[in-house]
Design a protein around this motif. Structure first.
Motif, PDB file in Angstrom:
ATOM      1  N   ARG A  10       0.845  -1.198   0.000  1.00 52.75           N
ATOM      2  CA  ARG A  10       0.000   0.000   0.000  1.00 52.75           C
ATOM      3  C   ARG A  10       0.873   1.237   0.000  1.00 52.75           C
ATOM      4  O   ARG A  10       1.868   1.311   0.700  1.00 52.75           O
ATOM      5  N   ARG A  11       0.483   2.188  -0.813  1.00 53.89           N
ATOM      6  CA  ARG A  11       1.222   3.450  -0.844  1.00 53.89           C
ATOM      7  C   ARG A  11       0.744   4.310   0.301  1.00 53.89           C
ATOM      8  O   ARG A  11      -0.432   4.431   0.555  1.00 53.89           O
ATOM      9  N   ARG A  12       1.651   4.883   0.981  1.00 54.04           N
ATOM     10  CA  ARG A  12       1.344   5.691   2.159  1.00 54.04           C
ATOM     11  C   ARG A  12       1.729   7.151   1.937  1.00 54.04           C
ATOM     12  O   ARG A  12       2.148   7.830   2.865  1.00 54.04           O
ATOM     13  N   THR A  13       1.587   7.646   0.717  1.00 55.08           N
ATOM     14  CA  THR A  13       1.996   9.021   0.431  1.00 55.08           C
ATOM     15  C   THR A  13       1.174  10.018   1.226  1.00 55.08           C
ATOM     16  O   THR A  13       1.708  11.039   1.656  1.00 55.08           O
ATOM     17  N   GLY A  14      -0.107   9.745   1.428  1.00 55.13           N
ATOM     18  CA  GLY A  14      -0.942  10.653   2.207  1.00 55.13           C
ATOM     19  C   GLY A  14      -0.475  10.737   3.648  1.00 55.13           C
ATOM     20  O   GLY A  14      -0.391  11.819   4.230  1.00 55.13           O
ATOM     21  N   VAL A  16       2.570  10.025   4.766  1.00 55.51           N
ATOM     22  CA  VAL A  16       3.889  10.680   4.786  1.00 55.51           C
ATOM     23  C   VAL A  16       3.714  12.193   4.680  1.00 55.51           C
ATOM     24  O   VAL A  16       4.356  12.954   5.418  1.00 55.51           O
ATOM     25  N   ALA A  17       2.835  12.635   3.800  1.00 55.89           N
ATOM     26  CA  ALA A  17       2.597  14.071   3.639  1.00 55.89           C
ATOM     27  C   ALA A  17       2.006  14.665   4.916  1.00 55.89           C
ATOM     28  O   ALA A  17       2.419  15.749   5.352  1.00 55.89           O
TER      29      ALA A  17
END
Length: 164
Positions: A10-14, A16-17
């Motif tokens: 799963r991408r956790r860019t949100g 991290v931001a």
């Protein structure tokens, strides 16, 4: 024919931001609080009043940010629970070529979620689904209020919830 999607992390860019922005905000709040303490230390009336005002603002910001983080954590817990049960809201509404949700379809799909909450106002799952229906219909304020109600009920809060 089955269309199995390969498992990917799963991408956790949100996340991290959000963590990065919270970190930047913490640095800013620290700088403002430091300046506020310096103003209060002068002993001059105007500087003391400004310093106190500058101390109150960061405290208020910290409380509001903390509240949002707690909501985000509980929303994720609810989503994980719904995913385990196969009951996550599905975004299958028609969209325009630009990707915007068809508002008429969103309003039409909204009815069953509202009826579910009216029938069972103490069910956090209904409120969670209602929140996403509000969001699809473009009503972010009511979506957020419904998520807060879902969170309160999920934590074992009162069942006397009103529709936003």
């Amino acid at each position: 024919m089955s269309h199995d999607v390969p498992s990917r992390p799963r991408r956790r860019t949100g996340l991290v931001a959000a963590v990065a922005l919270t970190g930047l905000l913490a640095i800013y709040v620290w700088a403002v609080a430091l300046r506020a303490v310096q103003l209060v230390a002068t002993g001059e009336t105007v500087a003391v009043v400004l310093g106190v005002a500058l101390l109150v603002a960061p405290l208020l910001v910290l409380v509001l940010i903390g509240r949002e983080w707690l909501l985000a954590v509980d929303v994720q817990r609810m989503a994980d629970e719904l995913a385990t049960d196969g009951d996550l809201p599905v975004d299958d509404l028609p969209r325009s070529p630009s990707g915007r949700v068809d508002r008429a379809a969103a309003r039409e799909a909204f009815g069953p979620h509202r009826e579910r909450v009216e029938a069972e106002p103490g069910d956090w799952r209904g409120w969670y689904h209602l929140a996403f229906a509000y969001d699809a219909a473009g009503d972010r304020a009511r979506a957020r209020a419904a998520l807060r109600t879902a969170s309160r009920l999920h934590k074992g809060g009162s069942a006397s919830a009103e529709l936003p």
